[in-house]
Scaffold this active site. Structure first.
Site, PDB file in Angstrom:
ATOM      1  CE  LYS A  68      -3.219  -2.248  -7.233  1.00  9.46           C
ATOM      2  NZ  LYS A  68      -1.930  -2.763  -6.804  1.00  9.46           N
ATOM      3  CD  GLN A 100      -0.370  -6.276  -6.672  1.00  7.82           C
ATOM      4  OE1 GLN A 100      -0.663  -5.254  -7.604  1.00  7.82           O
ATOM      5  NE2 GLN A 100      -0.421  -6.223  -5.531  1.00  7.82           N
ATOM      6  CG  ASP A 109       2.811   0.667  -6.417  1.00 11.79           C
ATOM      7  OD1 ASP A 109       1.761   1.052  -6.184  1.00 11.79           O
ATOM      8  OD2 ASP A 109       3.049  -0.575  -6.918  1.00 11.79           O
TER       9      ASP A 109
END
Ligand code: NDP
Length: 302
Positions: free
Chosen positions: A54, A98, A121
């Site tokens: 990412k 994450q 997200d």
């Protein structure tokens, strides 16, 4: 039938290039490059690979990557405080923590620190709720041009599901009235994808570990999505001839990375199928970049 392989890498490369172009074109109006903060807790090797990918993708698109790496043993309150500081920092546009977080960290409490506009997200209750109510969808997810009048982003859609929708769109799959079956009901993939497919007027069935006859349910699908985390759970003979199969699963086995679908036998019946790796995975990162650009616009226009 031998399926067309849906090339997620190629579609993702295109989306990434378009984000990079938009970032370059908007540098003046933004006043600085968009900035994504990543927070990685613990030593899970897969999580380290995902975050590294990412960050690399951010840099290639002209997005600044701000990275925080913490020991799993860190005091949970310290993690919560860090995310709170990132949220308050005007130099940070998007925040990605994450998942999964190692024990004893509480993902819900950590996510509660992230403002919906920085939630690239799409996991906070506000963004998940907007999606569930049909108030935001794919059109917001891939909004690569600024809104007229600099209006801020309407909300953030979770990256993997919006990546799946983009793959379906690019493959010319007709969703209106189609039977879509999703195996898996996670907040990260299955549930948000159900909302997006419903918004596209598919008839959506969501299966899970208590589903009675998984084989028969899958066999109804014109569009079959597996997001389970069990290698080869979905058998080739469950695939309706001519169906489109999207395999979200990423499983590490002795034979390397495999999906949740028995690829070889499924590809003999499907009209199109995503490979693992090289299918949905690259799309998740591409959509994250798109969300970060949108978050930067919203942040700067405040
Ligand atoms: P979760 O573990 O959160 O959810 C798995 C879902 O599968 C649950 O709803 C569970 O049911 C269901 N399930 C488990 N076993 C069965 C079974 N035998 N039959 C039917 N349903 C079952 O996983 P995620 O959604 O986070 O991830 C799913 C997969 O996708 C993983 O392989 C993950 O690595 C991958 N992934 C890939 C991404 C990408 O970028 N390509 C991004 C995110 C995930 P129940 O709810 O009843 O427990």
């Amino acid at each position: 039938l031998t399926a067309t392989i849906i090339d997620g890498k190629a579609v993702a490369a295109d989306v990434r290039a378009r984000v990079a172009e938009a970032v370059a074109a908007e540098l003046d109006s933004l006043g600085r490059p968009p900035a994504l903060a990543t927070v990685l807790v613990g030593s899970d090797p897969a999580s380290h690979v995902y975050v590294a990918n990412k960050r690399k993708a951010c840099e290639q698109a002209g997005i600044r990557s701000i990275h925080h790496e913490l020991d799993a043993e860190i005091d949970p309150e310290e993690l919560i405080a860090l995310v709170g500081r990132l949220d308050a920092d005007p130099g940070v546009d998007g925040i990605l923590v994450q998942m999964p977080l190692p024990a004893p960290h509480d993902a819900e409490r950590v996510l509660a620190e992230i403002s919906p506009r920085k939630d690239v997200d799409g996991l906070t209750p506000v963004n998940a709720g907007l999606l569930a109510q049909g108030k935001i969808g794919v059109s917001e997810a891939l909004e690569l041009a600024p809104r007229p009048g600099g209006e801020p982003a309407a909300g953030m859609v979770a990256c993997t599901p919006s990546g799946v929708m983009e793959l379906l769109a690019r493959s010319g799959v007709e969703l209106e009235g189609a039977e879509a079956v999703i195996v898996g009901r996670s907040t990260l993939v299955g549930r948000p994808l159900a909302s997006l497919l419903l918004a596209a007027n598919a008839t959506v069935t969501v299966c899970h570990s208590r589903t009675r006859d998984l084989a028969a349910t899958c066999a109804r699908a014109d569009v079959l999505v597996a997001a389970v985390g069990v290698p080869g759970l979905v058998k080739g003979e469950w695939v309706k001839p001519g169906a489109v199969v999207i395999d979200v699963g990423i499983n590490r086995t002795d034979e390397g990375l495999v999906g949740d679908v028995e690829f070889g036998s499924a590809a003999e019946r499907a009209v199109a199928i995503t490979p693992v790796p090289g299918g949905v995975g690259p799309m998740t990162i591409a959509m994250l970049l798109a969300n970060t650009l949108r978050a930067a616009r919203a942040n700067v226009s405040r």
